[in-house]
Design a protein around this motif. Structure first.
Motif, PDB file in Angstrom:
ATOM      1  N   GLU A 123      10.504 -24.984  -0.173  1.00 17.47           N
ATOM      2  CA  GLU A 123       9.145 -25.461  -0.453  1.00 17.47           C
ATOM      3  C   GLU A 123       8.095 -24.384  -0.174  1.00 17.47           C
ATOM      4  OE1 GLU A 123       6.422 -29.387   0.524  1.00 17.47           O
ATOM      5  OE2 GLU A 123       7.720 -28.584   2.099  1.00 17.47           O
ATOM      6  N   LYS A 124       8.264 -23.644   0.915  1.00 18.00           N
ATOM      7  CA  LYS A 124       7.269 -22.637   1.287  1.00 18.00           C
ATOM      8  C   LYS A 124       7.164 -21.504   0.266  1.00 18.00           C
ATOM      9  CE  LYS A 124      10.398 -19.824   4.168  1.00 18.00           C
ATOM     10  NZ  LYS A 124      10.293 -18.596   3.371  1.00 18.00           N
ATOM     11  N   ASP A 125       8.208 -21.329  -0.555  1.00 19.91           N
ATOM     12  CA  ASP A 125       8.224 -20.245  -1.539  1.00 19.91           C
ATOM     13  C   ASP A 125       7.888 -20.713  -2.954  1.00 19.91           C
ATOM     14  OD1 ASP A 125       8.986 -18.256   0.319  1.00 19.91           O
ATOM     15  OD2 ASP A 125      11.073 -18.918   0.196  1.00 19.91           O
ATOM     16  N   LEU A 126       7.622 -22.006  -3.132  1.00 18.22           N
ATOM     17  CA  LEU A 126       7.392 -22.528  -4.479  1.00 18.22           C
ATOM     18  C   LEU A 126       6.120 -21.982  -5.121  1.00 18.22           C
ATOM     19  CD1 LEU A 126       8.529 -26.263  -4.114  1.00 18.22           C
ATOM     20  CD2 LEU A 126       9.697 -24.395  -5.309  1.00 18.22           C
ATOM     21  N   VAL A 127       5.183 -21.513  -4.286  1.00 16.64           N
ATOM     22  CA  VAL A 127       3.946 -20.956  -4.831  1.00 16.64           C
ATOM     23  C   VAL A 127       4.205 -19.692  -5.649  1.00 16.64           C
ATOM     24  CG1 VAL A 127       2.422 -21.936  -3.088  1.00 16.64           C
ATOM     25  CG2 VAL A 127       3.530 -19.748  -2.648  1.00 16.64           C
ATOM     26  N   LYS A 128       5.334 -19.030  -5.375  1.00 17.33           N
ATOM     27  CA  LYS A 128       5.682 -17.824  -6.133  1.00 17.33           C
ATOM     28  C   LYS A 128       6.994 -18.033  -6.892  1.00 17.33           C
ATOM     29  CE  LYS A 128       7.542 -15.802  -1.861  1.00 17.33           C
ATOM     30  NZ  LYS A 128       7.559 -14.640  -0.964  1.00 17.33           N
ATOM     31  N   GLU A 129       7.215 -19.258  -7.321  1.00 18.74           N
ATOM     32  CA  GLU A 129       8.457 -19.625  -8.011  1.00 18.74           C
ATOM     33  C   GLU A 129       8.740 -18.758  -9.228  1.00 18.74           C
ATOM     34  OE1 GLU A 129      10.212 -23.561 -10.388  1.00 18.74           O
ATOM     35  OE2 GLU A 129       8.550 -23.760  -8.985  1.00 18.74           O
ATOM     36  N   GLU A 130       7.743 -18.605 -10.103  1.00 17.14           N
ATOM     37  CA  GLU A 130       7.952 -17.822 -11.323  1.00 17.14           C
ATOM     38  C   GLU A 130       8.274 -16.368 -10.984  1.00 17.14           C
ATOM     39  OE1 GLU A 130       7.546 -19.374 -14.571  1.00 17.14           O
ATOM     40  OE2 GLU A 130       7.773 -21.042 -13.170  1.00 17.14           O
ATOM     41  N   GLU A 131       7.598 -15.855  -9.979  1.00 10.16           N
ATOM     42  CA  GLU A 131       7.829 -14.467  -9.547  1.00 10.16           C
ATOM     43  C   GLU A 131       9.247 -14.301  -9.014  1.00 10.16           C
ATOM     44  OE1 GLU A 131       6.174 -11.432  -6.090  1.00 10.16           O
ATOM     45  OE2 GLU A 131       4.998 -13.192  -6.626  1.00 10.16           O
ATOM     46  N   LEU A 133      11.872 -15.978  -9.773  1.00 12.27           N
ATOM     47  CA  LEU A 133      12.839 -16.086 -10.863  1.00 12.27           C
ATOM     48  C   LEU A 133      12.679 -14.982 -11.906  1.00 12.27           C
ATOM     49  CD1 LEU A 133      12.765 -19.953 -11.350  1.00 12.27           C
ATOM     50  CD2 LEU A 133      14.447 -18.597 -10.106  1.00 12.27           C
ATOM     51  N   GLY A 134      11.709 -14.103 -11.688  1.00 15.29           N
ATOM     52  CA  GLY A 134      11.505 -12.994 -12.620  1.00 15.29           C
ATOM     53  C   GLY A 134      10.930 -13.419 -13.949  1.00 15.29           C
ATOM     54  N   ILE A 135      10.186 -14.533 -13.945  1.00 14.02           N
ATOM     55  CA  ILE A 135       9.594 -15.048 -15.180  1.00 14.02           C
ATOM     56  C   ILE A 135       8.163 -14.552 -15.293  1.00 14.02           C
ATOM     57  CG2 ILE A 135       8.936 -17.127 -16.452  1.00 14.02           C
ATOM     58  CD1 ILE A 135      11.188 -18.578 -14.975  1.00 14.02           C
ATOM     59  N   LYS A 136       7.890 -13.826 -16.328  1.00 14.38           N
ATOM     60  CA  LYS A 136       6.537 -13.330 -16.547  1.00 14.38           C
ATOM     61  C   LYS A 136       5.703 -14.426 -17.205  1.00 14.38           C
ATOM     62  CE  LYS A 136       7.827  -8.460 -17.034  1.00 14.38           C
ATOM     63  NZ  LYS A 136       7.778  -7.253 -17.893  1.00 14.38           N
ATOM     64  N   PRO A 137       4.503 -14.677 -16.684  1.00 11.55           N
ATOM     65  CA  PRO A 137       3.671 -15.732 -17.268  1.00 11.55           C
ATOM     66  C   PRO A 137       3.302 -15.427 -18.713  1.00 11.55           C
ATOM     67  CG  PRO A 137       2.402 -14.384 -15.729  1.00 11.55           C
ATOM     68  CD  PRO A 137       3.834 -13.965 -15.585  1.00 11.55           C
ATOM     69  N   GLN A 138       3.369 -16.439 -19.548  1.00  9.31           N
ATOM     70  CA  GLN A 138       2.981 -16.270 -20.946  1.00  9.31           C
ATOM     71  C   GLN A 138       1.464 -16.222 -21.048  1.00  9.31           C
ATOM     72  OE1 GLN A 138       4.857 -19.538 -23.033  1.00  9.31           O
ATOM     73  NE2 GLN A 138       6.599 -18.270 -23.560  1.00  9.31           N
ATOM     74  N   VAL A 139       0.978 -15.221 -21.714  1.00 15.66           N
ATOM     75  CA  VAL A 139      -0.458 -15.073 -21.905  1.00 15.66           C
ATOM     76  C   VAL A 139      -0.840 -15.746 -23.222  1.00 15.66           C
ATOM     77  CG1 VAL A 139      -2.386 -13.475 -22.131  1.00 15.66           C
ATOM     78  CG2 VAL A 139      -0.462 -12.913 -20.616  1.00 15.66           C
ATOM     79  N   VAL A 140      -1.582 -16.836 -23.109  1.00 15.15           N
ATOM     80  CA  VAL A 140      -2.007 -17.577 -24.291  1.00 15.15           C
ATOM     81  C   VAL A 140      -3.478 -17.300 -24.537  1.00 15.15           C
ATOM     82  CG1 VAL A 140      -2.240 -19.864 -25.326  1.00 15.15           C
ATOM     83  CG2 VAL A 140      -0.306 -19.366 -23.819  1.00 15.15           C
ATOM     84  N   SER A 141      -3.803 -16.889 -25.737  1.00 14.28           N
ATOM     85  CA  SER A 141      -5.193 -16.634 -26.087  1.00 14.28           C
ATOM     86  C   SER A 141      -5.998 -17.917 -25.968  1.00 14.28           C
ATOM     87  CB  SER A 141      -5.271 -16.109 -27.525  1.00 14.28           C
ATOM     88  OG  SER A 141      -6.594 -16.132 -27.994  1.00 14.28           O
ATOM     89  N   ASP A 142      -7.220 -17.790 -25.445  1.00 17.92           N
ATOM     90  CA  ASP A 142      -8.082 -18.968 -25.331  1.00 17.92           C
ATOM     91  C   ASP A 142      -8.303 -19.619 -26.693  1.00 17.92           C
ATOM     92  OD1 ASP A 142      -8.257 -18.444 -22.657  1.00 17.92           O
ATOM     93  OD2 ASP A 142     -10.218 -17.483 -22.752  1.00 17.92           O
ATOM     94  N   ASP A 143      -8.354 -18.799 -27.730  1.00 16.18           N
ATOM     95  CA  ASP A 143      -8.590 -19.333 -29.078  1.00 16.18           C
ATOM     96  C   ASP A 143      -7.403 -20.140 -29.588  1.00 16.18           C
ATOM     97  OD1 ASP A 143     -11.085 -18.112 -29.169  1.00 16.18           O
ATOM     98  OD2 ASP A 143     -10.280 -16.259 -30.015  1.00 16.18           O
TER      99      ASP A 143
END
Length: 284
Positions: A123-131, A133-143
Motif C-alpha cells: 500500500e505504501k508504494d501504490l503512489v508510484k505504482e506505474e513507475e 511497473l515501468g509504465i510510462k504515462p500516456q500523454v493525451v493532448s487536451d484537444d
C-alpha cells in the motif's frame, strides 16, 4: 560522476525492489496446497489486505509431458487467483496471469520449481505504482479529451466538489454553482469565496491536477464583449493569486453556444443554469 551513477543505480534498485514477490510451493502433480502452505498463504493474505496484486505466474517441474505440465501450471495459477479474489484483494485492471509449465526452471531442485509466484505492491508504494511497473504515462493532448457532462457521471446525491473530482476522469465537466458574478461584469461576488476556497484546497492537495475553467453566459444571442472568457480568466487570476501555477489552469469562454436550456430562457431558473462557470478535468 561516479557518485551520480551510484545514486542512480541505488534509485533504480529501490524502484525494482518496491515490487514484492510471494511464493507458494506445491506437491508433485498437485494444483492445490498442502495444509502447511495453506497456513502460509492465509498469513500472507491477512498481512496484505491493502496490497495490490499485479501478476500471478505458475511453474512446474520437468516430470510429466509438456501438455500435462502446461495444464498443471495453469490450474495452480487459477487456484491461487480464485482464493485472492475471494479475499477481495486489490488487483490491477490489466492484471495478468502466466503459466510457464516446465519452462523457466531456475533451480536444480525439482520441488523449488513447483510453485506459483504472486507479484504485488504494498500500500505504501501504490503512489508510484506505474513507475514501479515501468509504465510510462500516456500523454493525451487536451484537444483530444472528450467532454463528459456532469449529469452523465451520475454523482451521488449531495456529493462535494472533492468527491466529484475523485470520481471524475479527464473530460468531466463540473458546474461550480456558487461562483457568481455581478451583472454584466467579470467581478466575482463575495458569496463565491467558499466555492473558490474549496477549489483552491483541492488543487493544492493534488499538485498534478490540471483543469480548464469554462465560462458561459445567458439571456443574449451573442457574447459580444467576450464576457464568458473574461469571467473564466478572472477565476484563474484568483487561483494564481493564491499560488496555483497558471500552467495548471486553462480557460475558455463559450458565450451562449453551450446552453443548458434554449435561449431565450423561460424563467430565471433556466437563465441561472445557462449563466455558469464549469471546470473540466484535464488530468489528475
Amino acid at each position: 560522476m561516479k557518485r551520480f551513477a551510484l545514486v542512480s543505480m541505488m534509485f533504480l534498485m529501490s524502484v525494482v525492489n518496491a515490487q514484492e514477490k510471494f511464493t507458494l510451493h506445491f506437491e508433485s502433480g498437485k494444483h492445490d496446497l498442502t495444509k502447511k502452505q495453506t497456513e502460509v498463504f492465509n498469513t500472507w493474505l491477512f498481512a496484505n489486505k491493502t496490497s495490490k496484486v499485479v501478476a500471478i505466474n505458475g511453474y512446474t517441474d520437468e516430470d510429466g509431458t509438456n501438455t500435462f505440465n502446461d495444464s498443471l501450471s495453469l490450474r495452480r495459477v487459477n487456484f491461487v487467483q480464485n482464493i485472492i479474489t475471494a479475499h477481495k484483494l486489490k488487483i490491477r485492471e490489466d492484471f495478468k496471469t502466466r503459466s510457464f509449465g516446465e519452462e523457466h526452471n531456475h533451480s536444480k531442485i525439482k520441488a523449488e520449481n513447483r510453485k506459483v509466484v504472486i507479484h504485488y505492491i504494498l500500500e505504501k508504494d501504490l503512489v508510484k505504482e506505474e513507475e514501479i511497473l515501468g509504465i510510462k504515462p500516456q500523454v493525451v493532448s487536451d484537444d483530444a479529451i472528450v467532454p463528459i457532462e456532469e449529469e452523465d457521471m451520475h454523482f451521488p446525491e449531495g456529493a462535494t466538489l472533492e468527491e466529484k473530482i475523485k470520481l471524475s476522469k479527464p473530460g468531466t465537466r463540473i458546474v461550480m454553482k456558487d461562483i457568481l458574478f455581478y451583472q454584466n461584469t467579470f467581478a466575482v461576488m463575495p458569496t463565491s469565496k467558499r466555492a473558490i476556497d474549496e477549489l483552491l484546497m483541492i488543487l493544492d492537495k493534488n499538485p498534478k491536477m490540471r483543469i480548464e475553467i469554462q465560462g458561459h453566459i445567458c439571456c443574449v444571442r451573442e457574447d459580444k464583449r467576450n464576457l464568458s472568457l473574461e469571467r473564466a480568466k478572472q477565476v484563474r487570476r484568483i487561483l494564481e493569486g493564491n499560488m496555483i501555477p497558471g500552467k495548471r489552469i486553462k480557460v475558455k469562454g463559450f458565450g451562449v453556444s453551450h446552453p443548458k436550456y434554449p435561449i431565450p430562457e423561460a424563467n430565471e431558473i433556466e437563465a441561472a443554469a445557462n449563466r455558469r462557470v464549469e471546470i473540466m478535468i484535464l488530468s489528475k
